[in-house]
Design a protein around this motif. Structure first.
Motif, PDB file in Angstrom:
ATOM      1  N   LYS A  61       0.835  -1.205   0.000  1.00 27.23           N
ATOM      2  CA  LYS A  61       0.000   0.000   0.000  1.00 27.23           C
ATOM      3  C   LYS A  61       0.869   1.256   0.000  1.00 27.23           C
ATOM      4  N   LEU A  62       1.897   1.238   0.862  1.00 24.93           N
ATOM      5  CA  LEU A  62       2.791   2.392   0.919  1.00 24.93           C
ATOM      6  C   LEU A  62       3.500   2.607  -0.410  1.00 24.93           C
ATOM      7  N   PHE A  63       3.902   1.484  -1.043  1.00 25.46           N
ATOM      8  CA  PHE A  63       4.593   1.602  -2.325  1.00 25.46           C
ATOM      9  C   PHE A  63       3.670   2.203  -3.401  1.00 25.46           C
ATOM     10  N   GLN A  64       2.416   1.734  -3.457  1.00 25.00           N
ATOM     11  CA  GLN A  64       1.479   2.248  -4.454  1.00 25.00           C
ATOM     12  C   GLN A  64       1.204   3.744  -4.219  1.00 25.00           C
ATOM     13  N   ARG A  65       1.090   4.131  -2.945  1.00 22.81           N
ATOM     14  CA  ARG A  65       0.843   5.542  -2.611  1.00 22.81           C
ATOM     15  C   ARG A  65       2.031   6.398  -3.022  1.00 22.81           C
ATOM     16  N   GLN A  66       3.266   5.929  -2.722  1.00 20.25           N
ATOM     17  CA  GLN A  66       4.446   6.690  -3.076  1.00 20.25           C
ATOM     18  C   GLN A  66       4.629   6.763  -4.593  1.00 20.25           C
ATOM     19  N   LYS A  67       4.220   5.723  -5.278  1.00 20.45           N
ATOM     20  CA  LYS A  67       4.348   5.695  -6.737  1.00 20.45           C
ATOM     21  C   LYS A  67       3.444   6.759  -7.376  1.00 20.45           C
ATOM     22  N   THR A  68       2.230   6.838  -6.813  1.00 14.21           N
ATOM     23  CA  THR A  68       1.286   7.835  -7.332  1.00 14.21           C
ATOM     24  C   THR A  68       1.824   9.249  -7.122  1.00 14.21           C
ATOM     25  N   LEU A  69       2.362   9.475  -5.916  1.00 14.65           N
ATOM     26  CA  LEU A  69       2.906  10.802  -5.621  1.00 14.65           C
ATOM     27  C   LEU A  69       4.141  11.099  -6.465  1.00 14.65           C
ATOM     28  N   PHE A  70       4.942  10.069  -6.715  1.00  7.88           N
ATOM     29  CA  PHE A  70       6.144  10.271  -7.528  1.00  7.88           C
ATOM     30  C   PHE A  70       5.771  10.587  -8.974  1.00  7.88           C
ATOM     31  N   LYS A  79       3.235  12.175  -9.913  1.00  5.74           N
ATOM     32  CA  LYS A  79       2.727  13.540  -9.960  1.00  5.74           C
ATOM     33  C   LYS A  79       3.816  14.564  -9.635  1.00  5.74           C
ATOM     34  N   GLY A  80       5.011  14.043  -9.313  1.00  4.85           N
ATOM     35  CA  GLY A  80       6.117  14.938  -9.034  1.00  4.85           C
ATOM     36  C   GLY A  80       6.093  15.557  -7.663  1.00  4.85           C
ATOM     37  N   VAL A  81       5.312  14.945  -6.764  1.00  6.16           N
ATOM     38  CA  VAL A  81       5.188  15.493  -5.421  1.00  6.16           C
ATOM     39  C   VAL A  81       6.386  15.111  -4.545  1.00  6.16           C
ATOM     40  N   ILE A  82       6.887  13.852  -4.730  1.00  4.15           N
ATOM     41  CA  ILE A  82       8.017  13.404  -3.899  1.00  4.15           C
ATOM     42  C   ILE A  82       9.239  13.199  -4.791  1.00  4.15           C
ATOM     43  N   SER A  83      10.380  13.120  -4.110  1.00  7.14           N
ATOM     44  CA  SER A  83      11.642  12.949  -4.846  1.00  7.14           C
ATOM     45  C   SER A  83      11.857  11.479  -5.226  1.00  7.14           C
TER      46      SER A  83
END
Length: 371
Positions: free
Chosen positions: A119-128, A130-134
């Protein structure tokens, strides 16, 4: 009165005189002592000592399992020749309830952690995306997810191993299949189908499933008394006699003498080992009882006489014999002796082959010559 005494004395003197004459006459009628003679012989004299023991393989390997369970199949039998890697037996694992429950809980815990990391990986992937996280934050989430997936797979394998003894991917390493570690002959298979076996580990030597040895390399293992151990040394030649094999002797060489003795039946015994040589094609079964004649000294085809013919000087204790010069006339000959086997002794000097030796001990019988 005086005349009667005189007559009595004269009669006594006459009796003594005639008695002496009779004794001398009887003595002259006795046959003179006639000494027999013996001669030298050509003999091979071996001085030895005897040790009793058994014939055993030089190296016997005990095959033990690395997992506990019940024998499901036995593929070999005693007397069969096998090679390293050949199947010996198959074990059916009986799972330990405590270990099974523990590994099952580990699987469930790993699954919960994997679901969370996914779940954490899918959430971080979505944010990545969108350019939200590094990229560093996304890579850290991806690594954590892969580790969780690996831990879950490892816990499942551990559960399978506890439950069945093996798991997919181990291939030939499956420890439910017991294989031979050496080439040789199967000497014994002490287990049967249905027997429970214990694994070999640091706390238990484990159950022996089979014993395998190279029967082409056999040795003699025996015991020798403390009174004899000082007479022997390594590399002495030995003649081995096996009780079950008649009319045959095997050459061997002494390879080992125990530095410490053990008390057996009130006597100190030392263990010795000897390596068999030149066995021909004779098959010697492991465990056969045998006697080892350890050759201490040997003299081949030498001049020898019976030990009973030898006399010893009362003062010097040097050996000598008496030889016949003319009929029943003997002279002393000093000897230099060599190897003795208790019956015959080697003559190094002092005699010739033609000498006739006095049998001073009339109880010694000269052997009749063989036709």
């Amino acid at each position: 009165m005086k005349k009667g005494v005189t007559i009595t004395i004269l009669i006594f003197i006459a009796i003594v005189f005639f008695g002496a004459l009779y004794y001398l006459y009887a003595k002259n009628q006795e046959s003179p002592v006639v000494f027999e003679t013996d001669k030298t012989e050509v003999k091979t004299i071996i001085k030895n000592t005897i040790a009793t023991g058994n014939i055993v393989p030089d190296e016997e390997v005990l095959i033990k399992p690395n997992i506990s369970g019940i024998i499901e199949t036995v593929y070999i039998k005693a007397g069969q020749t096998i090679k390293a890697g050949d199947l010996i037996a198959k074990i059916k694992v009986v799972a330990n309830v405590s270990n099974l429950s523990s590994t099952q809980n580990q699987v469930q815990t790993a699954k919960i952690n994997l679901d969370n990391q996914e779940k954490l990986f899918q959430r971080q992937k979505t944010l990545f995306d969108k350019g939200v996280i590094s990229a560093n934050d996304f890579d850290a989430a991806q690594v954590a997810y892969k580790q969780a997936k690996q831990n879950y797979a490892a816990s499942k394998q551990g559960y399978d191993i506890v439950k069945t003894g093996t798991t997919s991917g181990l291939g030939n390493y499956a420890n439910t299949l017991i294989r031979s570690t050496v080439n040789g002959m199967v000497l014994d298979v002490p287990v049967k189908v249905g027997n429970q076996v214990i694994e070999s580990n640091n706390f238990n030597e484990g159950t022996t499933i089979a014993s395998v040895a190279d029967v082409g390399r056999m040795i003699f293992v025996g015991k020798i008394d403390e009174s004899e151990v000082g007479k022997i040394k390594v590399n002495l030649p030995i003649e081995i006699t096996v009780g079950a094999i008649e009319n045959k002797k095997f050459d061997a060489v002494l390879t080992d003498i125990a530095p410490k003795g053990k008390t057996e039946n009130g006597a100190i015994q030392f263990e010795i080992k000897a390596s068999l040589l030149n066995r021909d094609d004779t098959f010697i079964r492991a465990g056969l009882s045998a006697n080892a004649s350890i050759i201490l000294e040997r003299a081949d085809k030498v001049m020898a006489i019976k030990e009973a013919l030898i006399q010893f000087d009362t003062k010097t204790q040097k050996p000598f014999v008496e030889i016949e010069t003319t009929k029943q006339k003997f002279v002393r000959k000093d000897l230099v002796l060599g190897v003795s086997d208790g019956i015959y002794v080697e003559i190094k000097s002092g005699l010739k082959a033609s000498d006739k030796i006095k049998v001073w001990n009339q109880g010694l019988k000269t052997e009749e010559p063989k036709p």
